[in-house]
Scaffold this motif. Structure first.
Motif, PDB file in Angstrom:
ATOM      1  N   SER A  75      -9.144   3.637  10.853  1.00 10.10           N
ATOM      2  CA  SER A  75      -8.646   4.015   9.551  1.00 10.10           C
ATOM      3  C   SER A  75      -9.695   4.757   8.827  1.00 10.10           C
ATOM      4  O   SER A  75     -10.946   4.157   8.867  1.00 10.10           O
ATOM      5  CB  SER A  75      -8.640   2.452   8.704  1.00 10.10           C
ATOM      6  N   ASN A  76      -9.300   5.738   8.054  1.00 12.41           N
ATOM      7  CA  ASN A  76     -10.268   6.654   7.781  1.00 12.41           C
ATOM      8  C   ASN A  76     -10.377   7.106   6.149  1.00 12.41           C
ATOM      9  O   ASN A  76     -10.890   7.756   5.647  1.00 12.41           O
ATOM     10  CB  ASN A  76      -9.909   8.272   8.386  1.00 12.41           C
ATOM     11  N   ILE A  77      -9.269   6.558   5.466  1.00  9.69           N
ATOM     12  CA  ILE A  77      -8.898   7.263   3.903  1.00  9.69           C
ATOM     13  C   ILE A  77      -8.797   5.568   2.962  1.00  9.69           C
ATOM     14  O   ILE A  77      -7.947   4.962   3.450  1.00  9.69           O
ATOM     15  CB  ILE A  77      -8.018   8.048   3.653  1.00  9.69           C
ATOM     16  N   ASP A  78      -9.440   5.426   2.136  1.00 13.70           N
ATOM     17  CA  ASP A  78      -9.169   4.208   1.191  1.00 13.70           C
ATOM     18  C   ASP A  78      -7.957   4.567   0.404  1.00 13.70           C
ATOM     19  O   ASP A  78      -7.678   5.487  -0.497  1.00 13.70           O
ATOM     20  CB  ASP A  78     -10.257   3.944   0.337  1.00 13.70           C
ATOM     21  N   ILE A  79      -7.022   3.238   0.728  1.00 16.10           N
ATOM     22  CA  ILE A  79      -5.763   3.423  -0.039  1.00 16.10           C
ATOM     23  C   ILE A  79      -5.744   3.444  -1.672  1.00 16.10           C
ATOM     24  O   ILE A  79      -4.567   3.546  -2.027  1.00 16.10           O
ATOM     25  CB  ILE A  79      -4.752   2.453   0.700  1.00 16.10           C
ATOM     26  N   LYS A  80      -6.875   3.274  -2.016  1.00 18.77           N
ATOM     27  CA  LYS A  80      -6.876   3.010  -3.538  1.00 18.77           C
ATOM     28  C   LYS A  80      -6.757   4.373  -4.485  1.00 18.77           C
ATOM     29  O   LYS A  80      -6.430   4.037  -5.658  1.00 18.77           O
ATOM     30  CB  LYS A  80      -8.248   2.253  -3.881  1.00 18.77           C
ATOM     31  N   TYR A  81      -6.934   5.288  -3.966  1.00 18.27           N
ATOM     32  CA  TYR A  81      -7.024   6.493  -4.510  1.00 18.27           C
ATOM     33  C   TYR A  81      -5.888   7.273  -4.889  1.00 18.27           C
ATOM     34  O   TYR A  81      -4.807   6.729  -4.101  1.00 18.27           O
ATOM     35  CB  TYR A  81      -7.878   7.870  -4.045  1.00 18.27           C
ATOM     36  N   LYS A  82      -5.791   7.990  -5.814  1.00 19.87           N
ATOM     37  CA  LYS A  82      -4.339   8.722  -6.247  1.00 19.87           C
ATOM     38  C   LYS A  82      -4.024   9.642  -4.831  1.00 19.87           C
ATOM     39  O   LYS A  82      -4.835  10.283  -4.554  1.00 19.87           O
ATOM     40  CB  LYS A  82      -4.439   9.516  -7.396  1.00 19.87           C
ATOM     41  N   SER A  83      -2.698   9.278  -4.417  1.00 20.19           N
ATOM     42  CA  SER A  83      -2.442  10.331  -3.204  1.00 20.19           C
ATOM     43  C   SER A  83      -1.019  10.658  -3.359  1.00 20.19           C
ATOM     44  O   SER A  83      -0.051  10.110  -4.028  1.00 20.19           O
ATOM     45  CB  SER A  83      -2.721   9.358  -1.945  1.00 20.19           C
ATOM     46  N   SER A  84      -0.679  11.608  -2.301  1.00 16.71           N
ATOM     47  CA  SER A  84       0.690  11.988  -2.260  1.00 16.71           C
ATOM     48  C   SER A  84       0.941  12.115  -0.813  1.00 16.71           C
ATOM     49  O   SER A  84       0.112  13.224  -0.260  1.00 16.71           O
ATOM     50  CB  SER A  84       1.239  13.110  -2.975  1.00 16.71           C
ATOM     51  N   MET A  85       1.692  11.571   0.063  1.00 20.28           N
ATOM     52  CA  MET A  85       1.969  11.752   1.325  1.00 20.28           C
ATOM     53  C   MET A  85       3.527  12.090   1.615  1.00 20.28           C
ATOM     54  O   MET A  85       4.165  11.730   1.243  1.00 20.28           O
ATOM     55  CB  MET A  85       1.449  10.601   2.327  1.00 20.28           C
ATOM     56  N   LEU A  86       3.822  13.089   2.657  1.00 20.27           N
ATOM     57  CA  LEU A  86       4.963  13.686   2.832  1.00 20.27           C
ATOM     58  C   LEU A  86       5.112  13.927   4.191  1.00 20.27           C
ATOM     59  O   LEU A  86       4.153  14.386   4.983  1.00 20.27           O
ATOM     60  CB  LEU A  86       5.338  14.868   1.854  1.00 20.27           C
ATOM     61  N   PHE A  87       6.427  13.588   4.836  1.00 17.35           N
ATOM     62  CA  PHE A  87       6.941  13.616   6.242  1.00 17.35           C
ATOM     63  C   PHE A  87       8.293  14.339   6.252  1.00 17.35           C
ATOM     64  O   PHE A  87       8.950  13.873   5.452  1.00 17.35           O
ATOM     65  CB  PHE A  87       6.922  12.216   6.961  1.00 17.35           C
ATOM     66  N   ILE A  88       8.293  15.260   6.893  1.00 16.56           N
ATOM     67  CA  ILE A  88       9.889  15.731   7.239  1.00 16.56           C
ATOM     68  C   ILE A  88      10.176  15.404   8.485  1.00 16.56           C
ATOM     69  O   ILE A  88       9.465  15.751   9.555  1.00 16.56           O
ATOM     70  CB  ILE A  88       9.968  17.061   7.043  1.00 16.56           C
ATOM     71  N   ALA A  89      10.993  14.372   8.690  1.00 15.38           N
ATOM     72  CA  ALA A  89      11.132  13.840  10.084  1.00 15.38           C
ATOM     73  C   ALA A  89      12.576  13.299  10.140  1.00 15.38           C
ATOM     74  O   ALA A  89      13.198  13.076   9.359  1.00 15.38           O
ATOM     75  CB  ALA A  89      10.240  12.572  10.187  1.00 15.38           C
ATOM     76  N   ARG A  90      12.916  13.058  11.625  1.00 12.74           N
ATOM     77  CA  ARG A  90      14.114  12.384  11.694  1.00 12.74           C
ATOM     78  C   ARG A  90      14.177  11.629  12.948  1.00 12.74           C
ATOM     79  O   ARG A  90      13.495  11.603  13.930  1.00 12.74           O
ATOM     80  CB  ARG A  90      15.366  13.599  11.997  1.00 12.74           C
ATOM     81  N   LEU A  91      15.220  10.516  12.854  1.00 11.21           N
ATOM     82  CA  LEU A  91      15.638   9.887  14.184  1.00 11.21           C
ATOM     83  C   LEU A  91      16.256  10.704  15.107  1.00 11.21           C
ATOM     84  O   LEU A  91      17.313  11.250  14.614  1.00 11.21           O
ATOM     85  CB  LEU A  91      16.332   8.501  13.637  1.00 11.21           C
ATOM     86  N   VAL A  92      16.088  10.436  16.236  1.00  6.48           N
ATOM     87  CA  VAL A  92      16.987  11.206  17.403  1.00  6.48           C
ATOM     88  C   VAL A  92      18.151  10.362  17.626  1.00  6.48           C
ATOM     89  O   VAL A  92      19.256  11.024  17.752  1.00  6.48           O
ATOM     90  CB  VAL A  92      16.030  11.347  18.848  1.00  6.48           C
ATOM     91  N   VAL A  93      18.002   8.992  17.780  1.00  8.50           N
ATOM     92  CA  VAL A  93      19.234   8.218  17.898  1.00  8.50           C
ATOM     93  C   VAL A  93      18.947   7.106  16.842  1.00  8.50           C
ATOM     94  O   VAL A  93      18.030   6.543  16.404  1.00  8.50           O
ATOM     95  CB  VAL A  93      19.149   7.577  19.144  1.00  8.50           C
ATOM     96  N   ASN A  94      20.126   6.784  15.919  1.00 11.29           N
ATOM     97  CA  ASN A  94      20.351   5.884  14.920  1.00 11.29           C
ATOM     98  C   ASN A  94      21.007   4.682  15.249  1.00 11.29           C
ATOM     99  O   ASN A  94      22.456   4.685  15.011  1.00 11.29           O
ATOM    100  CB  ASN A  94      20.788   6.765  13.829  1.00 11.29           C
ATOM    101  N   ASP A  95      20.163   3.668  15.845  1.00  9.63           N
ATOM    102  CA  ASP A  95      21.230   2.565  16.138  1.00  9.63           C
ATOM    103  C   ASP A  95      20.295   1.375  16.064  1.00  9.63           C
ATOM    104  O   ASP A  95      19.057   1.358  15.624  1.00  9.63           O
ATOM    105  CB  ASP A  95      21.587   2.682  17.719  1.00  9.63           C
ATOM    106  N   ALA A  96      20.844   0.044  16.515  1.00 11.00           N
ATOM    107  CA  ALA A  96      20.266  -1.127  16.278  1.00 11.00           C
ATOM    108  C   ALA A  96      19.059  -1.396  17.048  1.00 11.00           C
ATOM    109  O   ALA A  96      18.058  -2.344  16.891  1.00 11.00           O
ATOM    110  CB  ALA A  96      21.255  -2.303  16.370  1.00 11.00           C
TER     111      ALA A  96
END
Length: 219
Positions: A75-96
């Protein structure tokens, strides 16, 4: 030298996974740590705007977890600061039998992480959830269906009231307040993981882009 941002109070990172060498600590521009399962580069679709795709796959062992964590595994960054995190991602299979998470967590090697703030698709889910995890778990249903399409997942933390806001494809889909009983504190990692829900089969998550901005500290 020209500073692209004020390093005294800002961290600004991005990765389109076009460069780097696919290996543990060398994936992408940021040297992502990969553990469990396999990690491979995938060619983009002709005419599409997704380049440098990385596919993270769990192994076929029941309950196996495959993780991709930015830079240091610790763990390397304190979560308390103002932040913005973005992922562009996808599931390859969408099932249970598919379980996926991305965002902030102390570890991504366990299912679920010990603590964190992240997007989640659990086994039986057919929509994405906003999650705060500490001693217990707070889950907010986004009511956005899980699919196999590339999707923009963004998590913002407000520096004034500490609220986390969750966005899917630019639309606000959920919020968790700073005073939530399950809101974590302290240092966390940034990453994702993919898990099979006890099924003896591979499950995969593809990531096309990552971006992180953290501000409000002083050094």
């Amino acid at each position: 030298p020209v500073n692209l941002f004020d390093y005294t109070n800002t961290i600004a990172l991005q990765d389109d996974f076009v460069s780097g060498v696919n290996g543990n600590g060398t994936t992408g521009d940021l040297g992502w740590i990969q553990n469990g399962g396999t990690t491979v580069g995938i060619n983009g679709t002709a005419g599409a705007a997704n380049f440098g795709i990385i596919r993270k796959t769990s192994s076929a062992a029941p309950g196996a977890v495959g993780q991709l964590v930015m830079g240091q595994q610790a763990s390397n960054i304190d979560i308390k600061y103002k932040s913005s995190m973005l992922f562009i991602a996808r599931l390859v299979v969408n099932d249970a039998n598919t379980v996926a998470r991305m965002g902030w967590a102390n570890v991504f090697s366990t299912n679920p992480p010990g603590v964190g703030v992240y997007f989640e698709k659990d086994a039986a889910d057919t929509t994405w959830f906003c999650v705060a995890k500490n001693a217990g778990t707070t889950r907010v249903n986004t009511n956005v269906a899980t699919t196999t399409k590339f999707t923009k997942f963004k998590i913002d933390r407000d520096s004034v009231d500490g609220r986390f806001s969750f966005y899917i494809n630019g639309v606000l889909v959920g919020q968790i307040e700073a005073n939530d009983t399950n809101m974590p504190t302290g240092f966390t990692s940034q990453g994702l993981h993919i898990t099979n829900n006890g099924a003896a089969e591979d499950k995969s998550l593809e990531i096309d882009y990552f971006q992180l901005n953290v501000t409000g500290f002083s050094r």
